[in-house]
Enzyme design. Structure first.
Site, PDB file in Angstrom:
ATOM      1  N   SER A 118       0.844  -1.192   0.000  1.00  0.00           N
ATOM      2  CA  SER A 118       0.000   0.000   0.000  1.00  0.00           C
ATOM      3  C   SER A 118       0.883   1.247   0.000  1.00  0.00           C
ATOM      4  O   SER A 118       1.695   1.422  -0.906  1.00  0.00           O
ATOM      5  CB  SER A 118      -0.966  -0.039   1.201  1.00  0.00           C
ATOM      6  OG  SER A 118      -1.950   0.966   1.085  1.00  0.00           O
ATOM      7  N   GLU A 208      -2.285  -3.043  -7.699  1.00  0.00           N
ATOM      8  CA  GLU A 208      -3.512  -3.266  -6.928  1.00  0.00           C
ATOM      9  C   GLU A 208      -3.965  -1.918  -6.396  1.00  0.00           C
ATOM     10  O   GLU A 208      -3.213  -0.947  -6.392  1.00  0.00           O
ATOM     11  CB  GLU A 208      -3.272  -4.255  -5.787  1.00  0.00           C
ATOM     12  CG  GLU A 208      -2.242  -3.812  -4.749  1.00  0.00           C
ATOM     13  CD  GLU A 208      -2.784  -2.869  -3.692  1.00  0.00           C
ATOM     14  OE1 GLU A 208      -3.971  -2.978  -3.332  1.00  0.00           O
ATOM     15  OE2 GLU A 208      -2.019  -1.999  -3.225  1.00  0.00           O
ATOM     16  N   HIS A 278      -5.443  -5.385  -1.227  1.00  0.00           N
ATOM     17  CA  HIS A 278      -5.842  -4.919   0.097  1.00  0.00           C
ATOM     18  C   HIS A 278      -6.754  -5.874   0.856  1.00  0.00           C
ATOM     19  O   HIS A 278      -6.907  -5.742   2.064  1.00  0.00           O
ATOM     20  CB  HIS A 278      -6.519  -3.550  -0.014  1.00  0.00           C
ATOM     21  CG  HIS A 278      -5.557  -2.414   0.095  1.00  0.00           C
ATOM     22  ND1 HIS A 278      -4.687  -2.085  -0.922  1.00  0.00           N
ATOM     23  CD2 HIS A 278      -5.308  -1.537   1.090  1.00  0.00           C
ATOM     24  CE1 HIS A 278      -3.953  -1.042  -0.545  1.00  0.00           C
ATOM     25  NE2 HIS A 278      -4.318  -0.690   0.672  1.00  0.00           N
TER      26      HIS A 278
END
Length: 303
Positions: A118, A208, A278
């Site tokens: 992330s 992602e 995630h």
């Protein structure tokens, strides 16, 4: 692109790992504690900085403090790996003083593991620019949600064992071999025109994202297209795009339609629906290693 990537020495139970919070303020304390216990249950010594729950606005402390924690862990000769508490936002702020090869990541005589994803994308890419491989893998606040096979995959890699291929949905385009560069799409897009943006020649991108409306995904991928970067990459691996639903009562494409529209005409191997992102499973992906992407069979294989 680094001429040669260094993979840190394999971890062994008993090794010291340091926990830092380089990005957003820690909110998920229960999930965090469960994550720490997972690493400790494997026999690792896990040392948590005293300021782990400090909050400065939406950040886990002031920039200089978060940077100091990272530098201290990186330069500690006893520390074999760095575990990131959570994502959010903030890692780019502590990299402002780094200028390419002047990164503090080159200052340690023994490279060590850096594990997260992330917002940690910025740190992983900065580490890659210094010629060292990190791992795009669960944070301490997310690892407890991982299935057993995903946990084992992470430990297999950092402990020196090979990884099994990942299977997704192939879009065609043949087979390509290149350097795997995983990332959160939003964070990677905001690294454009900074010293942290790597050379994309010969790269297999792995993207992602989470909680981005389809039009935002469209806007970011259009920027990638217009920059010319996508003409250099050899393939694109797509993980989950979680909670990227169409807004209610607003005309929209789905995120799947956006991905097809913006990437489907690139004439390179593309594989979607791979198990990373995630929402679990978030399969560990090494940064900067050789990989093969088979767009016909839908397989991502790590060398």
């Amino acid at each position: 692109m680094p001429s040669q990537i260094i993979i840190p020495p394999p971890l062994q139970p008993g090794d010291l790992l340091r926990v830092i919070a380089p990005s957003g303020a820690l909110r998920e304390l229960g999930a965090f504690q469960r994550g720490v216990e997972i690493w400790r249950s494997r026999g690792y010594k896990v040392e948590i900085i005293p300021e782990i729950d400090v909050k400065w606005g939406y950040l886990a402390g002031k920039d200089e403090n978060r940077r100091d924690h990272l530098v201290s862990a990186w330069q500690d000769p006893e520390c074999r790996g760095i575990l990131c508490a959570r994502g959010g936002f903030g890692s780019t702020r502590i990299l402002e003083e780094d200028k390419g090869n002047e990164s503090f990541f080159v200052s340690s005589p023994t490279p060590k593991w850096l594990i997260g994803f992330s917002d940690i994308t910025a740190l992983l890419w900065s580490l890659y620019q210094a010629g060292i491989s990190g791992v795009h893998a669960p944070l301490l606040t997310t690892i407890a949600d991982e299935p057993d096979w995903s946990l084992q995959r992470l430990f297999d890699w950092v402990e020196g064992r090979a990884l099994a291929p990942l299977k997704g949905n192939g879009w065609g385009g043949g087979v390509a071999t290149g350097i795997l560069l995983p990332a959160n799409l939003t964070v990677a897009t905001h690294l454009f025109a900074t010293p942290i943006q790597p050379n994309m020649d010969g790269i297999i991108l792995a993207f992602e994202d989470v909680t981005e409306a389809p039009y935002r995904i469209d806007r970011m991928l259009t920027q990638w297209r217009m920059s010319g970067v996508l003409s250099k990459v050899r393939g694109i691996a797509l993980g989950s795009f979680s909670r990227c639903e169409v807004p209610q009562n607003v005309p929209s494409f789905s995120v799947e339609e956006v991905l097809r529209d913006r990437l489907g005409d690139l004439s390179i191997p593309i594989v979607s629906d791979l198990p990373f992102g995630h929402e679990a499973p978030n399969a560990a992906l090494p940064v900067g290693v050789q990989a093969t992407l088979d767009g016909d069979r839908g397989i991502l294989d790590i060398f």
